[in-house]
Write a protein that holds these residues in place. Structure first.
Motif, PDB file in Angstrom:
ATOM      1  N   GLU A   1     -11.229  -2.352  -4.091  1.00 21.25           N
ATOM      2  CA  GLU A   1     -11.230  -2.606  -5.534  1.00 21.25           C
ATOM      3  C   GLU A   1     -11.554  -1.322  -6.302  1.00 21.25           C
ATOM      4  N   SER A   2     -12.570  -0.586  -5.857  1.00 16.57           N
ATOM      5  CA  SER A   2     -12.995   0.620  -6.559  1.00 16.57           C
ATOM      6  C   SER A   2     -11.928   1.709  -6.533  1.00 16.57           C
ATOM      7  N   ALA A   3     -11.139   1.767  -5.443  1.00 20.45           N
ATOM      8  CA  ALA A   3     -10.110   2.793  -5.305  1.00 20.45           C
ATOM      9  C   ALA A   3      -8.804   2.402  -5.980  1.00 20.45           C
ATOM     10  N   GLY A   4      -8.780   1.241  -6.621  1.00 21.42           N
ATOM     11  CA  GLY A   4      -7.557   0.808  -7.295  1.00 21.42           C
ATOM     12  C   GLY A   4      -6.465   0.375  -6.339  1.00 21.42           C
ATOM     13  N   LEU A   5      -6.851  -0.146  -5.172  1.00 19.02           N
ATOM     14  CA  LEU A   5      -5.878  -0.555  -4.158  1.00 19.02           C
ATOM     15  C   LEU A   5      -5.602  -2.051  -4.152  1.00 19.02           C
ATOM     16  N   SER A   6      -6.351  -2.813  -4.927  1.00 17.94           N
ATOM     17  CA  SER A   6      -6.256  -4.280  -4.849  1.00 17.94           C
ATOM     18  C   SER A   6      -4.845  -4.779  -5.118  1.00 17.94           C
ATOM     19  N   GLY A   7      -4.238  -4.303  -6.204  1.00 12.07           N
ATOM     20  CA  GLY A   7      -2.891  -4.753  -6.537  1.00 12.07           C
ATOM     21  C   GLY A   7      -1.887  -4.388  -5.465  1.00 12.07           C
ATOM     22  N   PHE A   8      -2.019  -3.190  -4.906  1.00 11.10           N
ATOM     23  CA  PHE A   8      -1.111  -2.755  -3.851  1.00 11.10           C
ATOM     24  C   PHE A   8      -1.282  -3.592  -2.592  1.00 11.10           C
ATOM     25  N   VAL A   9      -2.527  -3.868  -2.218  1.00 13.52           N
ATOM     26  CA  VAL A   9      -2.787  -4.649  -1.005  1.00 13.52           C
ATOM     27  C   VAL A   9      -2.205  -6.052  -1.126  1.00 13.52           C
ATOM     28  N   GLU A  10      -2.262  -6.617  -2.322  1.00 13.83           N
ATOM     29  CA  GLU A  10      -1.741  -7.975  -2.528  1.00 13.83           C
ATOM     30  C   GLU A  10      -0.236  -8.049  -2.318  1.00 13.83           C
ATOM     31  N   THR A  11       0.453  -6.923  -2.489  1.00 15.49           N
ATOM     32  CA  THR A  11       1.910  -6.921  -2.309  1.00 15.49           C
ATOM     33  C   THR A  11       2.323  -6.744  -0.845  1.00 15.49           C
ATOM     34  N   LEU A  12       1.409  -6.379   0.008  1.00 11.16           N
ATOM     35  CA  LEU A  12       1.732  -6.147   1.416  1.00 11.16           C
ATOM     36  C   LEU A  12       1.875  -7.470   2.156  1.00 11.16           C
ATOM     37  N   PRO A  13       2.815  -7.570   3.083  1.00  9.30           N
ATOM     38  CA  PRO A  13       3.049  -8.837   3.788  1.00  9.30           C
ATOM     39  C   PRO A  13       1.838  -9.322   4.571  1.00  9.30           C
ATOM     40  N   GLU A  14       1.052  -8.409   5.126  1.00 13.13           N
ATOM     41  CA  GLU A  14      -0.124  -8.805   5.895  1.00 13.13           C
ATOM     42  C   GLU A  14      -1.406  -8.239   5.314  1.00 13.13           C
ATOM     43  N   GLY A  15      -1.364  -7.860   4.045  1.00 11.26           N
ATOM     44  CA  GLY A  15      -2.566  -7.369   3.391  1.00 11.26           C
ATOM     45  C   GLY A  15      -3.127  -6.140   4.071  1.00 11.26           C
TER      46      GLY A  15
ATOM     47  N   ASP B   1      -4.158  16.555   1.032  1.00  8.33           N
ATOM     48  CA  ASP B   1      -3.220  15.977   1.997  1.00  8.33           C
ATOM     49  C   ASP B   1      -3.985  15.028   2.902  1.00  8.33           C
ATOM     50  N   THR B   2      -3.771  13.743   2.703  1.00  3.84           N
ATOM     51  CA  THR B   2      -4.494  12.720   3.451  1.00  3.84           C
ATOM     52  C   THR B   2      -3.718  12.322   4.697  1.00  3.84           C
ATOM     53  N   TYR B   3      -4.397  12.322   5.830  1.00  7.56           N
ATOM     54  CA  TYR B   3      -3.742  11.914   7.076  1.00  7.56           C
ATOM     55  C   TYR B   3      -4.063  10.444   7.334  1.00  7.56           C
ATOM     56  N   LEU B   4      -3.012   9.662   7.513  1.00  5.21           N
ATOM     57  CA  LEU B   4      -3.168   8.250   7.868  1.00  5.21           C
ATOM     58  C   LEU B   4      -2.642   8.040   9.277  1.00  5.21           C
ATOM     59  N   PHE B   5      -3.384   7.276  10.066  1.00  7.27           N
ATOM     60  CA  PHE B   5      -3.000   7.006  11.441  1.00  7.27           C
ATOM     61  C   PHE B   5      -2.033   5.826  11.502  1.00  7.27           C
ATOM     62  N   ASN B   6      -1.251   5.780  12.563  1.00  6.36           N
ATOM     63  CA  ASN B   6      -0.240   4.730  12.721  1.00  6.36           C
ATOM     64  C   ASN B   6      -0.893   3.433  13.172  1.00  6.36           C
ATOM     65  N   THR B   7      -1.691   2.881  12.280  1.00  7.73           N
ATOM     66  CA  THR B   7      -2.380   1.620  12.535  1.00  7.73           C
ATOM     67  C   THR B   7      -2.487   0.878  11.207  1.00  7.73           C
ATOM     68  N   THR B   8      -3.312  -0.136  11.154  1.00  5.33           N
ATOM     69  CA  THR B   8      -3.378  -0.961   9.946  1.00  5.33           C
ATOM     70  C   THR B   8      -4.118  -0.235   8.819  1.00  5.33           C
ATOM     71  N   LEU B   9      -3.908  -0.721   7.620  1.00  2.15           N
ATOM     72  CA  LEU B   9      -4.611  -0.183   6.461  1.00  2.15           C
ATOM     73  C   LEU B   9      -6.117  -0.365   6.628  1.00  2.15           C
ATOM     74  N   ARG B  10      -6.507  -1.505   7.191  1.00  2.00           N
ATOM     75  CA  ARG B  10      -7.934  -1.761   7.411  1.00  2.00           C
ATOM     76  C   ARG B  10      -8.540  -0.710   8.346  1.00  2.00           C
ATOM     77  N   GLU B  11      -7.857  -0.443   9.473  1.00  2.00           N
ATOM     78  CA  GLU B  11      -8.375   0.531  10.432  1.00  2.00           C
ATOM     79  C   GLU B  11      -8.422   1.927   9.824  1.00  2.00           C
ATOM     80  N   ASN B  12      -7.481   2.258   8.961  1.00  2.00           N
ATOM     81  CA  ASN B  12      -7.500   3.558   8.311  1.00  2.00           C
ATOM     82  C   ASN B  12      -8.680   3.690   7.357  1.00  2.00           C
ATOM     83  N   LEU B  13      -9.073   2.610   6.725  1.00  2.00           N
ATOM     84  CA  LEU B  13     -10.258   2.643   5.867  1.00  2.00           C
ATOM     85  C   LEU B  13     -11.538   2.715   6.690  1.00  2.00           C
ATOM     86  N   LEU B  14     -11.565   1.990   7.816  1.00  2.00           N
ATOM     87  CA  LEU B  14     -12.771   1.922   8.640  1.00  2.00           C
ATOM     88  C   LEU B  14     -13.094   3.231   9.346  1.00  2.00           C
TER      89      LEU B  14
END
Length: 511
Positions: free
Chosen positions: A376-390, A347-360
């Motif tokens: 890229e290694s986590a297989g997120l590249s395609g998903f990130v490209e579909t996001l309005p602000e990456g 169960d992964t907890y994500l904070f109410n902030t950007t995807l970048r901040e959640n990775l950092l």
């Protein structure tokens, strides 16, 4: 007067807000030391109420009550001095009434304090219920539990009122009593003053002024009733905060600040949670050699995740020892120990902030190239490209705008970004479909290469290549070995494989 009022307000608020900041920092620091063992025993809403409302109550008392309380002492003393100068009988007649007014709020102090403390507890229960309802809103709607949750909340609100109404009843009675004493005090001073005027000891023109002055002395003292109400609330809030500060810190720092080797060993480890009498781990023994992968498998509740949490040192065992590099985990400085560990939880907890901040979160000083490589290694590249602000897209509270698989890939991205020498994978691919699982599994294999890795999985197909497979049941190690060795023994592992293969066969038949 205006300048003095401004100075009083500025000083009191400056002190109060500094106190508020210090209290919140101290509370957060204490909760950080207690987590996660303490947090499983407390409701989130209760802790939120403590960090916000209880701390604010203490701040409000110091900002708005301490200075008026000082005035409530200084003004009557000054008035008594003036009355004594113009006629000591006036001061003597006023003194008993001023004393009674000052002491009266203390008469029922014990009952008011108890009611204040209980009301803070009831308010915290209401906050907890609200947060639980909002966080579980999908389940509430899906199971048509809205009316039931609403009735529960109304019952809590009624209980709160049952405590709060008597609280204010006590304070209202005190206020009525003080107003009566105030009136009598002014009347007695007027009567005594009149006798002094008749005897020629006091100028008749001064009597109305001295009477009004006497009445003004009661006004700041009457504010003690307000002080009493806020003091009761403040004592209740302070008790709740102080109770957390008094909690013993079970997971403490050691003195070793460097992890030289990453071999992990569990030696006769026993552990049980506070909320159950049964043992989560019972005489567990196994080792993870440096750079090797060990998989933990077994039925649900067999102690796999608990083992991972002990290796992360979220808890300490009640008996036995968990060591790293030949050193007991309790000997390491916590921050240095956890710098060498990366966790991908079920169960992964994500904070109410950007995807970048959640990775950092895994590595705050990471460069853009390192972030891109992790994505890229986590297989997120395609998903990130579909996001309005990456990567700068806000993922919502707890990652509510993302699917379970997307949240889990972000957790895997964190592990790639942290690049720690020890990797703990707790059902890291449980929320992925077959296509994404194959893609991420390859990435996880690359990530686990040359690292000390603990893999927990129910899908036995994901652990077949592990160097050692440890099979657990009811908190005990039942058997261990490679995939082939365990199948040949025909024990629990072979039974689990057989059950999964038969289940997969039935699913294909229905398809």
């Amino acid at each position: 007067t205006a300048i003095l009022h401004w100075a009083e307000s500025w000083v009191s608020h400056d002190v109060a807000f500094r106190l508020l900041a210090e209290m919140r920092v101290a509370l957060f620091r204490k909760l950080d030391q207690l987590a996660p063992a303490y947090l499983v025993r407390r409701r989130t809403g209760d802790l939120v109420s403590m960090a916000t409302q209880d701390v604010e109550t203490v701040e409000y008392f110091f900002a708005h009550i301490v200075a008026p309380a000082f005035v409530a002492i200084a003004v009557p003393v000054g008035v008594l001095v003036i009355l004594g100068v113009y006629g000591w009988p006036l001061a003597v007649s006023a003194l008993p009434f001023l004393a009674v007014t000052a002491v009266s709020p203390l008469v029922a102090r014990g009952r008011v304090d108890r009611l204040g403390s209980r009301s803070r507890e009831k308010l915290a229960e209401m906050n907890s219920h609200c947060i639980d309802t909002m966080q579980g809103l999908h389940e509430v709607v899906a199971y048509n539990m809205g009316r039931h949750r609403r009735s529960e909340f109304m019952e809590m609100a009624n209980h709160y009122a049952e405590v709060r109404v008597p609280f204010f009843r006590e304070l209202t009675l005190q206020k009525i009593y003080m107003e009566l004493v105030t009136g009598l005090g002014g009347l007695i001073v007027a009567i005594v003053g009149s006798s002094l005027v008749l005897s020629g000891s006091l100028d008749a023109g001064l009597l109305p002024l001295l009477t009004l002055l006497t009445m003004s002395a009661f006004l700041p003292i009457s504010e003690i009733s307000t002080v009493g109400r806020l003091l009761a609330d403040t004592i209740g809030s302070t008790r709740r905060i102080y109770a957390v500060q008094l909690e013993p810190v079970l997971i403490t720092d050691g003195e070793v600040d460097e992890v030289k080797r990453t071999v992990i060993g569990l030696d006769r480890v026993e552990f049980s949670y506070d909320f159950t009498a049964s043992r989560a781990l019972d005489d567990v023994m196994f080792a993870i050699e440096q750079g090797r992968t060990v998989a933990l498998v077994g039925p649900s509740g067999s102690g796999k995740t608990t083992t991972a949490h002990l290796i992360m040192r979220f808890w300490d065992p009640q008996a036995g020892e968990v060591d790293l590099g030949g050193q007991d985990l309790r000997d390491y400085v916590l921050s240095d120990l956890r710098e060498n560990l990366a966790l991908v939880a079920q169960d992964t907890y994500l904070f109410n902030t950007t995807l970048r901040e959640n990775l950092l979160i895994a590595r705050p000083d990471a460069s853009e190239d390192q972030i891109s490589a992790a994505v890229e290694s986590a297989g997120l590249s395609g998903f990130v490209e579909t996001l309005p602000e990456g990567l700068n897209t806000v993922v919502g509270e707890r990652g509510a705008q993302l699917s379970g698989g997307q949240r889990q890939r972000i957790a895997i991205g964190r592990a790639f970004l942290k690049d720690a020498p020890i990797l703990v994978l707790d059902e890291a691919t449980s929320h992925l479909d077959a296509v994404n699982e194959q893609m991420v599994r390859g990435a996880l294999d690359r990530l686990a290469s040359d690292r000390t890795t603990l893999v927990i999985a129910h899908r036995l197909s994901t652990v077949m290549t592990a160097d050692v497979i440890v099979v657990m049941d009811r908190g005990r190690v039942m058997e261990s070995g490679t995939h082939t060795e365990l199948l040949e023994r025909g024990g629990l592992y072979a039974q689990l494989v057989s059950h999964q293969l038969s289940g997969a066969g039935r699913a294909e038949g229905r398809a």
